[in-house]
Design an enzyme around this catalytic site. Structure first.
Site, PDB file in Angstrom:
ATOM      1  N   SER A 264       0.797  -1.225   0.000  1.00  0.00           N
ATOM      2  CA  SER A 264       0.000   0.000   0.000  1.00  0.00           C
ATOM      3  C   SER A 264       0.827   1.272   0.000  1.00  0.00           C
ATOM      4  O   SER A 264       0.362   2.309  -0.485  1.00  0.00           O
ATOM      5  CB  SER A 264      -0.932   0.007   1.221  1.00  0.00           C
TER       6      SER A 264
ATOM      7  N   HIS B  79      -5.622  -3.642  -1.066  1.00  0.00           N
ATOM      8  CA  HIS B  79      -5.460  -2.663  -2.140  1.00  0.00           C
ATOM      9  C   HIS B  79      -5.528  -3.318  -3.516  1.00  0.00           C
ATOM     10  O   HIS B  79      -4.901  -2.858  -4.464  1.00  0.00           O
ATOM     11  CB  HIS B  79      -4.148  -1.896  -1.964  1.00  0.00           C
TER      12      HIS B  79
ATOM     13  N   LYS C  87     -12.396  -0.335   1.631  1.00  0.00           N
ATOM     14  CA  LYS C  87     -11.761   0.392   0.534  1.00  0.00           C
ATOM     15  C   LYS C  87     -12.651   0.307  -0.712  1.00  0.00           C
ATOM     16  O   LYS C  87     -13.637   1.030  -0.802  1.00  0.00           O
ATOM     17  CB  LYS C  87     -10.346  -0.134   0.305  1.00  0.00           C
TER      18      LYS C  87
END
Length: 438
Positions: A212, A240, A271
């Site tokens: 990340s 991610h 996310k």
């Protein structure tokens, strides 16, 4: 005056005298602790690594309102990769669940905290990742904290990339397995560590799918090759990557063609999958069953609130129903990183920034770290960028290693070409002010 009252009148002052020294010691201890804390805080300020929290007064999106700033601010700092944090269907699902299921469960899962909503989301996540089963946590940090202690014992070994996320590092610290750390994405060093640990009962290779802070992608094909050669299992953290990497957005393992060779996946709902909260583990059913029995963050944390579960469920349903949303991010990533090959060098964020004199880390990922080195510089530049209408944040120790301070730019599917150009222009203007570029 009665004898009892007289006795009490004599005792009360005595008690006060007895308490006074103890109270003074308590006040002294608090004052000493306060002084220690203030000194530590001042050292953070002096180092330029103080992390101020900006206040957003709007919903999450490519344009936001920030307290103290005028007008819409371009947001290049969120993990809202697919723009689903404020997607109308996702928001409505949360509203409906709030009305039907309430605000929360007031309990952990095994007592009275499991609703059909939770089981439905776990089933859909297992389907999405093409694994046998899934278990939900309050966050992916909790998922990483819960896994290793349950899976690995003193007869086992865990082999971890040196730049793995802090939650992985902390989770590994909780287990009693032999710990071996290999150099970042270095397959040769990983093989050395695999050879060193051949006497272990079970071995688990642990890596972020996407790192990340740097935006680089783990060499999963090589990792899986080595794991199979030396009889190890493979774990990846996909926070991610889930939702937008790979042809169907399944993640790094799909992108690199190793979905059937990666055994355990941890990821987040906070996310790309709606951006609210929550994490999970998907993998073999016996592992998931054991985690339900022994994973401490699962057993001792309240269930995810129904609106959060419903929002995430709707996000996953959108991705299961169509590849269009995830492919929009793929197209954006290709435009931001590879258009210099396909069309023109002037139309790529990375290429424009590099031409201007900036150093950009990472590769084909929406995370684009602008490397600056100096923590104070990263903080000052991010403040000046906000004045120009672009929201970015300086990253410094302990989030990244000392001397590796940066501003991490994150592209989302909702950003337009004009947004990206404006971000680049703001970087160039700010970089010139601080002598980073000429």
């Amino acid at each position: 005056m009665s004898l009892g009252k007289a006795a009490r009148s004599l005792v009360s002052p005595a008690r006060g005298l007895l308490r006074a020294p103890a109270a003074r010691r308590t006040y002294s201890a608090v004052a000493d602790a306060r002084a220690v804390l203030e000194n530590e805080l001042e050292s953070i300020r002096a180092a330029g690594t103080w992390k101020a929290e900006r206040i957003i007064t709007s919903k999450q999106g490519p344009r936001i309102n920030v307290d103290g700033s005028r007008g819409n601010i371009l947001n290049f700092c969120a993990n809202n990769y697919l723009g689903l944090s404020s997607h109308p269907d996702v928001v409505q699902a949360g509203i409906d669940a709030l009305k039907l299921y309430g605000a929360g469960l007031s309990s952990v899962r095994f007592i009275c905290g499991t609703q059909d909503l939770h089981k439905n989301l776990e089933q859909k996540l297992a389907e999405f990742h093409e694994r046998e089963d899934c278990i939900l946590y309050a966050s992916c940090f909790d998922a990483n904290a819960g896994l290793f202690e349950v899976l690995l014992g003193p007869d086992d070994a865990v082999l971890s990339d040196e730049l793995n996320h802090a939650s992985i590092i902390d989770g590994i610290r909780l287990c009693r397995a032999k710990r071996l750390r290999y150099k970042h994405m270095d397959l040769s060093d990983l093989e050395t560590k695999l050879k060193e640990s051949q006497s272990s009962r079970m071995r688990l290779v642990v890596t972020d799918g996407v790192f990340s802070m740097d935006g680089d992608v783990a060499p999963l094909q090589g990792i899986c090759d080595l794991a199979e050669q030396y009889g190890a299992m493979v774990f990846i953290d996909e926070c991610h990557a889930t939702g937008f990497l790979g042809p169907r957005g399944r993640g790094t393992d799909e992108l690199l063609g190793v979905m059937d060779r990666v055994h355990i996946v941890n990821s987040t709902l906070g996310k790309a999958l709606g951006g609210a909260a929550g994490g999970y583990t998907v993998g073999p059913k016996p592992l998931i069953d054991l985690l339900r029995q022994r994973a401490r963050p699962y057993l001792f944390s309240n269930s995810l609130p129904p609106p959060v579960v419903a929002c995430a469920t709707r996000a996953v349903e959108l991705l299961l129903a169509s590849n269009e949303i995830s492919q929009s991010m793929t197209a954006k990533t290709m435009r931001c990183h590879f258009r210099c090959i396909l069309v023109s060098p002037k139309e790529t964020f990375r290429n424009k920034m590099t031409q201007a004199g900036f150093t950009i880390a990472g590769s084909a990922h929406p995370i684009c770290p602008v490397m600056l080195g100096d923590a104070r510089l990263a903080s000052l530049m991010s403040d000046d960028m906000l004045k120009l209408g672009v929201y970015v944040i300086g990253f410094s120790f302990p989030v990244v290693p000392k001397g590796k301070a940066r501003i991490r730019v994150q592209i989302s599917a909702a950003h337009t070409d004009e947004d990206i150009d404006r971000c680049v222009d703001a970087f160039i203007q700010t970089g010139r002010k601080h002598g980073v570029v000429s």
